[in-house]
Design a protein around this motif. Structure first.
Motif, PDB file in Angstrom:
ATOM      1  N   GLN A 240     -18.106   0.232  -9.209  1.00  0.00           N
ATOM      2  CA  GLN A 240     -17.113   0.425  -8.150  1.00  0.00           C
ATOM      3  C   GLN A 240     -16.617   1.863  -8.139  1.00  0.00           C
ATOM      4  N   GLN A 241     -16.352   2.412  -9.322  1.00  0.00           N
ATOM      5  CA  GLN A 241     -15.940   3.808  -9.416  1.00  0.00           C
ATOM      6  C   GLN A 241     -17.024   4.725  -8.878  1.00  0.00           C
ATOM      7  N   ASN A 242     -18.285   4.485  -9.286  1.00  0.00           N
ATOM      8  CA  ASN A 242     -19.388   5.326  -8.824  1.00  0.00           C
ATOM      9  C   ASN A 242     -19.533   5.307  -7.313  1.00  0.00           C
ATOM     10  N   LEU A 243     -19.391   4.122  -6.718  1.00  0.00           N
ATOM     11  CA  LEU A 243     -19.628   3.978  -5.281  1.00  0.00           C
ATOM     12  C   LEU A 243     -18.412   4.369  -4.455  1.00  0.00           C
ATOM     13  N   VAL A 244     -17.271   3.702  -4.700  1.00  0.00           N
ATOM     14  CA  VAL A 244     -16.085   3.894  -3.868  1.00  0.00           C
ATOM     15  C   VAL A 244     -15.329   5.159  -4.241  1.00  0.00           C
ATOM     16  N   GLY A 245     -15.337   5.509  -5.521  1.00  0.00           N
ATOM     17  CA  GLY A 245     -14.563   6.652  -5.968  1.00  0.00           C
ATOM     18  C   GLY A 245     -15.315   7.959  -5.978  1.00  0.00           C
ATOM     19  N   PHE A 246     -16.628   7.925  -5.708  1.00  0.00           N
ATOM     20  CA  PHE A 246     -17.373   9.184  -5.715  1.00  0.00           C
ATOM     21  C   PHE A 246     -18.416   9.281  -4.605  1.00  0.00           C
TER      22      PHE A 246
END
Length: 401
Positions: A240-246
């Motif tokens: 989720q961090q990789n996709l939505v946050g970056f």
């Protein structure tokens, strides 16, 4: 909490993982995927261990993390303290200038104001994690849950507001209309409210699962306890961090600024070269701050899925995770400054603020003259920008089919 490695949206989960990998004395007793479930060792043993079960269920080894622990206990508190001082000072200055000297906050200023608030709330959590890394969590259950939730909300909202400012610049230049329906004050306030709502929604796992845990006796740690589904949650929150946050914000910024660059090259307005350099700097800064951290998170996920990895690789990734996370945190210090100084209008507001502060130490006549000059310069700059946007809009319309 040796890295306080809190991936946005999964902050508490990543703190749990860093504790597993670096701080807590532990030894797994059953074979499972990386990292294994732990049983706390006694307080007299300050080492950290790992069991790695490879696909053939034969290879077995203990992986010590003493050096990683020692590095984190020195590096992270020092770095967090520095970030706290720089982030607090810079964002407070930005907030004061926006609140006191911006006469009518337009779309850009509204997003910049929210970004400053988000960064301030984010850096407020850093002293708590610094103390937790150097010692242990001494602030109780309520602050554990509150700081974890604040961290995640403002980690995400800061990234989202950067994306909103890119959208605003895109609408201002590519769709150069003074009264575009998406650039009204109401629309910008609604979008800001949506950003905060989404960030709060992403922080729900912190609100629900984060708690304090005692391991070993007398040593308290603050992290998310997911029960038997910890491995799944860790992978989900990292991706989720990789996709939505970056990844999605980066794609949006590349699209917005590439379109801006095309318009500037085609219409050749005054100051085109500077505008192109600023656009490139904003994208490069976002990439430099966030790519190393997200790449390291992704590699950790692959290692936990047993795609690759051994003890030495795990140690290197633990070091990388602490360093790249700290680099990512620098965004709260430098990104607002970069965005603020990309606007001539804001620089004039800053001059007005500095003239007001310095005016207290100047002669009354000199202070009044300085304020008058700054106010006049601010009005001229605003008029020039509005005229430039109007002219750009006409040229856009003439060039459209």
């Amino acid at each position: 909490m040796a890295g306080k490695l809190m991936c946005a949206g999964g902050g508490a989960q990543e703190r749990d993982e860093i504790q597993d990998r670096v701080r807590l004395p532990s030894m797994a007793t059953t074979a499972s995927s990386l990292p294994l479930t732990k049983e706390g060792a006694g307080p007299e043993n300050s080492s950290s261990f790992y069991d790695y079960d490879y696909l053939d269920d034969v290879a077995f080894m203990l992986c010590r993390k003493d050096a990683v622990l020692s590095f984190g206990k020195v590096f992270l508190p020092v770095f967090y303290s520095l970030l706290f001082v720089l982030g607090l000072g810079g964002n407070l200055l930005l907030l004061v200038v926006l609140l006191r000297h911006v006469p009518r906050r337009r779309m850009t200023e509204i997003y910049l104001l929210n970004l400053a608030i988000s960064n301030l709330l984010f850096v407020v959590t850093l002293p708590f994690w610094a103390i937790s890394v150097a010692w242990h969590w001494v602030f109780g259950s309520f602050l554990c849950k509150m700081m974890s939730t604040l961290y995640t909300i403002n980690f995400y909202s800061g990234i989202f507001f950067i994306s909103c400012m890119s959208l605003d610049k895109y609408l201002e230049i590519v769709h150069a209309q003074p009264h575009h329906r998406l650039r009204t004050r109401t629309a910008s306030l609604l979008l800001a409210a949506l950003v905060w709502t989404v960030a709060v929604a992403i922080s729900i796992p912190d609100m629900v699962f984060v708690q304090i845990n005692e391991n070993p006796k007398g040593v308290w740690n603050c992290y998310a306890e997911f029960g038997g589904h910890g491995a799944i949650w860790k992978l989900f929150l990292r991706f989720q961090q990789n996709l939505v946050g970056f990844l999605l914000p980066l794609i949006a910024m590349i699209f917005f600024y590439s379109r801006i660059g095309c318009v500037l090259v085609r219409l050749r307005p005054p100051g085109r070269g500077r505008a192109l350099r600023i656009a490139a700097a904003l994208v490069v800064a976002f990439f430099v701050f966030w790519f190393p951290y997200n790449l390291t998170l992704f590699l950790h996920s692959l290692m936990d899925l047993q795609v690759f990895g051994d003890c030495q690789v795990s140690q290197h990734l633990d070091y990388a995770l602490q360093v790249t996370e700290s680099i990512a945190f620098l965004h709260c210090c430098f990104t607002p400054v970069l965005y603020a100084f990309s606007s001539r209008r804001f620089r004039q507001y800053l001059k007005t603020f500095l003239a007001t502060v310095l005016g207290r130490h100047l002669a009354p006549g000199t202070a009044q003259a300085s304020l008058s000059n700054c106010s006049e310069s601010s009005r001229v700059t605003t008029h020039e920008e509005m005229t430039g946007m109007s002219d750009l809009g006409k040229r856009q319309a003439e060039g459209s089919p």
